[in-house]
Design a protein around this motif. Structure first.
Motif, PDB file in Angstrom:
ATOM      1  N   UNK A  10      36.977  41.224  25.205  1.00 36.10           N
ATOM      2  CA  UNK A  10      36.963  42.553  25.838  1.00 36.10           C
ATOM      3  C   UNK A  10      36.218  43.578  24.989  1.00 36.10           C
ATOM      4  N   UNK A  11      36.177  43.394  23.667  1.00 32.34           N
ATOM      5  CA  UNK A  11      35.505  44.333  22.775  1.00 32.34           C
ATOM      6  C   UNK A  11      34.052  43.968  22.487  1.00 32.34           C
ATOM      7  N   UNK A  12      33.642  42.789  22.889  1.00 33.35           N
ATOM      8  CA  UNK A  12      32.290  42.320  22.605  1.00 33.35           C
ATOM      9  C   UNK A  12      31.277  42.887  23.609  1.00 33.35           C
ATOM     10  N   UNK A  13      30.084  43.254  23.123  1.00 35.50           N
ATOM     11  CA  UNK A  13      29.038  43.709  24.045  1.00 35.50           C
ATOM     12  C   UNK A  13      28.400  42.544  24.813  1.00 35.50           C
ATOM     13  N   UNK A  23      37.580  32.007  39.538  1.00 36.46           N
ATOM     14  CA  UNK A  23      36.711  33.138  39.855  1.00 36.46           C
ATOM     15  C   UNK A  23      36.242  33.817  38.567  1.00 36.46           C
ATOM     16  N   UNK A  24      34.937  34.035  38.406  1.00 39.86           N
ATOM     17  CA  UNK A  24      34.448  34.751  37.225  1.00 39.86           C
ATOM     18  C   UNK A  24      35.006  36.171  37.187  1.00 39.86           C
ATOM     19  N   UNK A  25      35.526  36.569  36.016  1.00 33.62           N
ATOM     20  CA  UNK A  25      36.160  37.881  35.881  1.00 33.62           C
ATOM     21  C   UNK A  25      35.675  38.609  34.632  1.00 33.62           C
ATOM     22  N   UNK A  26      35.921  39.910  34.633  1.00 36.03           N
ATOM     23  CA  UNK A  26      35.661  40.786  33.494  1.00 36.03           C
ATOM     24  C   UNK A  26      37.012  41.239  32.958  1.00 36.03           C
ATOM     25  N   UNK A  27      37.208  41.128  31.645  1.00 36.00           N
ATOM     26  CA  UNK A  27      38.454  41.583  31.026  1.00 36.00           C
ATOM     27  C   UNK A  27      38.301  43.061  30.705  1.00 36.00           C
ATOM     28  N   UNK A  28      39.120  43.867  31.360  1.00 38.47           N
ATOM     29  CA  UNK A  28      39.028  45.308  31.196  1.00 38.47           C
ATOM     30  C   UNK A  28      39.951  45.831  30.095  1.00 38.47           C
ATOM     31  N   UNK A  29      41.144  45.268  30.000  1.00 35.37           N
ATOM     32  CA  UNK A  29      42.119  45.743  29.015  1.00 35.37           C
ATOM     33  C   UNK A  29      43.058  44.604  28.639  1.00 35.37           C
ATOM     34  N   UNK A  30      43.456  44.561  27.365  1.00 36.65           N
ATOM     35  CA  UNK A  30      44.389  43.553  26.874  1.00 36.65           C
ATOM     36  C   UNK A  30      45.665  44.259  26.433  1.00 36.65           C
ATOM     37  N   UNK A  31      46.809  43.814  26.956  1.00 35.69           N
ATOM     38  CA  UNK A  31      48.119  44.331  26.552  1.00 35.69           C
ATOM     39  C   UNK A  31      48.769  43.259  25.677  1.00 35.69           C
ATOM     40  N   UNK A  40      39.072  42.185  36.625  1.00 35.44           N
ATOM     41  CA  UNK A  40      38.566  42.259  37.991  1.00 35.44           C
ATOM     42  C   UNK A  40      37.498  41.193  38.164  1.00 35.44           C
ATOM     43  N   UNK A  41      37.387  40.719  39.406  1.00 42.05           N
ATOM     44  CA  UNK A  41      36.372  39.723  39.727  1.00 42.05           C
ATOM     45  C   UNK A  41      35.003  40.382  39.639  1.00 42.05           C
ATOM     46  N   UNK A  42      34.032  39.672  39.114  1.00 44.84           N
ATOM     47  CA  UNK A  42      32.691  40.237  38.971  1.00 44.84           C
ATOM     48  C   UNK A  42      32.099  40.640  40.308  1.00 44.84           C
ATOM     49  N   UNK A  43      32.467  39.951  41.375  1.00 38.71           N
ATOM     50  CA  UNK A  43      31.936  40.292  42.697  1.00 38.71           C
ATOM     51  C   UNK A  43      32.833  41.270  43.468  1.00 38.71           C
ATOM     52  N   UNK A  44      33.916  41.753  42.843  1.00 40.59           N
ATOM     53  CA  UNK A  44      34.831  42.693  43.496  1.00 40.59           C
ATOM     54  C   UNK A  44      35.461  43.629  42.453  1.00 40.59           C
ATOM     55  N   UNK A  45      34.647  44.495  41.827  1.00 41.04           N
ATOM     56  CA  UNK A  45      35.149  45.334  40.726  1.00 41.04           C
ATOM     57  C   UNK A  45      36.201  46.365  41.132  1.00 41.04           C
ATOM     58  N   UNK A  50      46.496  42.567  37.117  1.00 40.94           N
ATOM     59  CA  UNK A  50      47.072  42.360  35.800  1.00 40.94           C
ATOM     60  C   UNK A  50      47.705  40.975  35.823  1.00 40.94           C
ATOM     61  N   UNK A  51      47.229  40.105  34.923  1.00 44.47           N
ATOM     62  CA  UNK A  51      47.661  38.709  34.920  1.00 44.47           C
ATOM     63  C   UNK A  51      47.992  38.278  33.495  1.00 44.47           C
TER      64      UNK A  51
END
Length: 59
Positions: A10-13, A23-31, A40-45, A50-51
């Motif tokens: 999540x912190x990497x550029x 489904x390919x996803x983007x990690x927005x936040x880590x708890x 969120x899914x890359x094709x549905x931002x 929360x999983x």
């Protein structure tokens, strides 16, 4: 996946290839306290989920 790796991603550029339920996803936040991630899914931002961090796979 573990919490530390999720945080690194999540912190990497650099975009990592991570999937949730295939489904390919983007990690927005880590708890770290709850071992969850907001993704969120890359094709549905607009559709955030929360999983459990263990439900993610890195390829």
């Amino acid at each position: 996946m573990n919490v530390m790796r999720a945080r690194e991603i999540s912190e990497s550029p650099v975009m990592a290839h991570v999937t949730y339920d295939g489904t390919p996803v983007y990690i927005q936040h880590v708890n770290e306290q709850n071992n969850t991630v907001r993704i969120y899914a890359l094709d549905d931002p607009d559709n955030e989920l929360e999983v459990s961090v263990e439900s993610l796979e890195e390829h």
